[in-house]
Design an enzyme around this catalytic site. Structure first.
Site, PDB file in Angstrom:
ATOM      1  N   ARG A 267       7.589  -8.028   6.311  1.00 35.95           N
ATOM      2  CA  ARG A 267       6.643  -8.101   5.193  1.00 35.95           C
ATOM      3  C   ARG A 267       7.413  -7.882   3.905  1.00 35.95           C
ATOM      4  O   ARG A 267       8.138  -6.882   3.767  1.00 35.95           O
ATOM      5  CB  ARG A 267       5.580  -7.002   5.320  1.00 35.95           C
TER       6      ARG A 267
ATOM      7  N   TYR B 103      -1.213   5.952  -1.828  1.00 37.23           N
ATOM      8  CA  TYR B 103       0.266   6.033  -1.788  1.00 37.23           C
ATOM      9  C   TYR B 103       0.932   4.665  -1.716  1.00 37.23           C
ATOM     10  O   TYR B 103       2.144   4.585  -1.702  1.00 37.23           O
ATOM     11  CB  TYR B 103       0.740   6.928  -0.636  1.00 37.23           C
ATOM     12  N   LYS B 104       0.138   3.597  -1.644  1.00 36.06           N
ATOM     13  CA  LYS B 104       0.733   2.251  -1.597  1.00 36.06           C
ATOM     14  C   LYS B 104       0.889   1.740  -3.030  1.00 36.06           C
ATOM     15  O   LYS B 104       1.708   2.253  -3.772  1.00 36.06           O
ATOM     16  CB  LYS B 104      -0.118   1.359  -0.694  1.00 36.06           C
TER      17      LYS B 104
ATOM     18  N   PHE C 205      -6.104  -2.837  10.556  1.00 33.37           N
ATOM     19  CA  PHE C 205      -5.089  -1.792  10.684  1.00 33.37           C
ATOM     20  C   PHE C 205      -5.441  -0.893  11.877  1.00 33.37           C
ATOM     21  O   PHE C 205      -6.614  -0.608  12.104  1.00 33.37           O
ATOM     22  CB  PHE C 205      -5.074  -0.997   9.370  1.00 33.37           C
TER      23      PHE C 205
ATOM     24  N   ASP D  83     -12.074  -1.510   3.685  1.00 33.51           N
ATOM     25  CA  ASP D  83     -10.843  -0.725   3.571  1.00 33.51           C
ATOM     26  C   ASP D  83      -9.982  -1.410   2.512  1.00 33.51           C
ATOM     27  O   ASP D  83      -9.596  -2.576   2.672  1.00 33.51           O
ATOM     28  CB  ASP D  83     -10.150  -0.694   4.940  1.00 33.51           C
TER      29      ASP D  83
END
Ligand SMILES: *Cc1c(COP(=O)(O)O)cnc(C)c1O
Length: 411
Positions: free
Chosen positions: A384, A235-236, A133, A210
């Site tokens: 995605r 928050y995912k 990322f 991560d």
């Protein structure tokens, strides 16, 4: 192809009816919103739970509104560690005392990377990969520049991810730290952590994972995998809400020697003494810097309740079923129109999302959003399909794939 055939709809309905976690999607706010046909971006921002709407309102009126400053003594001072322990037990495979909530993933990465490097003062290299990322790459570039370190880049397969053999090739007696994402944000590749941990440790380096794209969708065993450090966002898949605070894990074996660089009063031993000089607090509290974002930690509690109730093995099983189903549909409905699958086909190496590529996907994503089908676009030409095991239904996946096929044949 504008509508799903009756046979496809029947199959999706059967899968939803047989889903052992079928009680959960309706527990999310907006699951009955007719304007949202298919929400397929739970890996970027999870839907809110209905319970969180109530918990937030009650927090403002009672905990904040009536307990006022007393709330810190009564509840909030320990909340980051208490929730960290719950997250550790339910999601991370981490025993108590090693996890805390706070800051953003980016900031926690900075603290943990600096703390880890300080434990390998004679070593000069960090191993990372080109597909990580962006925030992870930029942050490591900045730290390397500030501290005169060398970045050793792995170039993983675009449709796959970093293998243990690649890590074994990249590490040496100069390596201080290996930083990788457990699930690759683009391809969805799921690392073989035990093998990568062994390769890392055999060189004497430390491993930092991560977990942003894995926490809440795949099973994680930080303690038994001997991972040294981990960070991730809430928050995912954890539905903490936009910008909700991240989490950090420091393995118990390292805690006494671990010192992070942002020395603040809330991570000091006995902070309310307001004393001269910084002395790190005992244990994982030393990862904290300033006043923790308590307000941002309210919704995570409802997701944690669901996960504690459902259990990660069942959640992972649903996630695998959703991605397998999506891949079957993509094969039948989209591959004939030139769509390529850019995620691992083997479930054991795949996280909770599936990436598909087509040159028209940038434009098509914008049109999908207008019609209430919400995946996300990742360049150069990827859509995605992020399926959140607790909130996504098989019918939603079908509606999403059919809409993509519809846009492809219309354009
Ligand atoms: C989402 C994500 C981040 C986000 O970091 P923030 O500091 O919350 O913006 C970091 N790393 C990975 C792998 C991600 O998927």
């Amino acid at each position: 192809m504008t509508i799903a055939s009756a046979a496809l709809v029947k199959r999706a309905d059967e899968l939803d009816a047989a889903d052992p976690l079928s009680e959960y999607p309706a527990q999310f706010l907006g699951s009955d919103d007719p304007e949202v046909v298919a929400y397929l971006d739970g890996n970027s921002l999870g839907r809110p739970t209905r319970a969180s709407a109530d918990r937030l309102a009650t927090f403002v009126s009672d905990a904040w509104g009536r307990r006022l400053i007393r709330g810190w003594d009564e509840d909030w001072f320990d909340m980051p560690l208490r929730l960290g322990d719950r997250l550790g037990a339910a999601v991370l495979g981490a025993a108590a005392g090693q996890t805390t909530i706070g800051d953003s993933t980016t900031v926690l990465l900075y603290k943990l990377v600096r703390g880890a490097l300080a434990m390998r003062p004679d070593r000069t290299e960090i191993v990372l990969d080109r597909d990580n990322f962006p925030t992870d790459r930029y942050l490591l570039e900045s730290i390397a520049e500030d501290h005169g370190l060398t970045l050793r880049w792995i170039e993983p397969d675009f449709r796959g991810g970093v293998t243990a053999a690649e890590v074994a090739d990249a590490v040496c007696e100069r390596t201080a730290l290996v930083v990788l994402s457990h699930v690759a944000y683009r391809s969805g590749y799921l690392l073989d952590v035990p093998a990568i941990g062994a390769a890392t440790h055999s060189s004497g380096a430390l491993l930092l994972l991560d977990l942003c794209h894995s926490a809440g969708s795949v099973e994680i065993e930080l303690d038994s995998w001997s991972v040294d450090f981990a960070v991730g966002c809430t928050y995912k898949y954890l539905s903490g809400g936009p910008g909700s605070p991240a989490f950090a894990y420091v393995a118990a074996a390292h805690l006494d020697n671990f010192v992070q660089p942002i020395w603040g009063w809330m991570g000091r031993d006995t902070p309310f003494d307001m004393a001269q000089g910084y002395v790190p607090a005992a244990g994982i509290r030393r990862v904290i810097s300033g006043t923790p974002a308590i307000l941002g930690m309210i919704p995570i509690q409802d997701t944690l309740e669901m996960i504690e109730d459902a259990g990660m093995p069942a959640i992972r099983a649903k996630s695998v079923s959703l991605t397998e189903y999506a891949l079957d549909l993509v094969q039948d409905c989209l591959v004939p129109f030139g769509v390529a699958v850019s995620s691992p086909l083997e479930s054991a190496r795949r996280g909770g999302h599936v990436t598909i590529d087509h040159p028209q996907f940038r434009d098509i994503t914008a049109r999908l959003w207008q019609r209430g089908v919400i995946p996300d676009f990742r360049g150069p030409e990827g859509i995605r399909l992020g399926m959140s095991p607790l909130s996504t239904t098989f019918s939603e996946v079908l509606a999403g794939v059919v809409a993509i096929g519809d846009e492809l044949t219309a354009s």
